[in-house]
Design an enzyme around this catalytic site. Structure first.
Site: not given
Length: 262
Positions: A107, A150, A253
């Site tokens: 992330y 991500d 998302h």
């Protein structure tokens, strides 16, 4: 062994536990990598996941922010967790499957609103995080590995709804795109999603600020699946589950999936 892997920024695993359960029931990937769990590891609601066969988990968490977890039907052993840029954040976890494949779940910091590290500390942290990732891959070349997560950067012109309008918007600025490219090259990572879907606009994130996100379609591809060259050719069936963004009280998302025949 063939297995399907999914990556999804869930934006609070406890708040959206029911969405995760629905996704696991409907899609049943063998491995699910979650980001932005916003939970200490001991507070992640594992009981429901285990009831669906996801009895294995490796994770890093913190209260209210960040957090990464890998849920798996397959046995998986923790294989490290890096604190790049020494931020003290739970942004990386790695797990190793019994077939020797290492899965890295990242992330990357979002970077704030202003693409200038002189006035925006968060943007500097993002660039430093990517530099540390790059240096780590240079120092120890990954093999038989998959990197997902991500990454908070949409690198290609067709990874955003309007390339020219987003050139000065965090997530698509030239300095970020170049930093991500250097990180990717350092590990010789292959962008599995774009290898499978080479042409056309492709997004995995749509802002909460857009009340009619589906029609407006002002998306960005921030979520990625990469693989090292020794296994990238085994990947196929990549897809973004756009419709999940339209579920009730969703994450901003959508999940991204790929299957590997290994």
């Amino acid at each position: 062994m063939a297995f399907t892997l999914a990556t999804w920024n869930i934006n609070s695993v406890r708040l959206r536990e029911e969405l995760v359960l629905r996704f696991l029931r409907e899609e049943a990937p063998d491995v699910l990598c979650l980001q932005e769990c916003k939970s200490p590891v001991d507070k992640i609601p594992t009981e429901g996941f285990a009831s669906l066969g996801y009895t294995h988990m490796v994770a890093r968490g913190q209260k209210g922010y960040n957090g990464v977890a890998i849920l798996s039907k397959l046995p998986i052993a923790e294989a490290g967790a890096e604190d790049h840029a020494k931020l003290g954040h739970a942004r990386h976890i790695a797990g190793r499957l019994e077939n020797g494949v290492t899965i890295h779940n990242f992330y990357v910091p979002a970077g704030g609103d202003k693409p200038d590290r002189q006035i925006n500390e968060k943007f500097g942290q993002k660039l430093d995080y990517l530099s540390d990732m790059r240096d780590a891959f240079h120092a120890a070349a990954p093999q038989k590995a998959i990197l997902v997560g991500d990454l908070n950067i949409a690198p290609r012109e067709d990874d955003v709804w309007d390339h020219k309008k987003l050139l000065k918007v965090v997530s698509h600025t030239p300095v970020e795109v170049e930093s991500l490219a250097q990180t990717q090259e350092a590990g010789k990572w292959v962008d599995v999603t774009r290898a499978d879907i080479p042409d056309g606009n492709l997004y995995s994130w749509w802002s909460y600020r857009s009340p009619d996100w589906d029609t407006a379609d002002k998306g960005r591809r921030l979520d990625h699946v990469w693989a090292t060259p020794d296994i990238s050719s085994a990947a196929h069936s990549s897809r973004v589950l756009r419709h999940v963004r339209g579920w009730d009280k969703p994450s901003d998302h959508a999940p991204v999936l790929a299957t590997f025949d290994l």
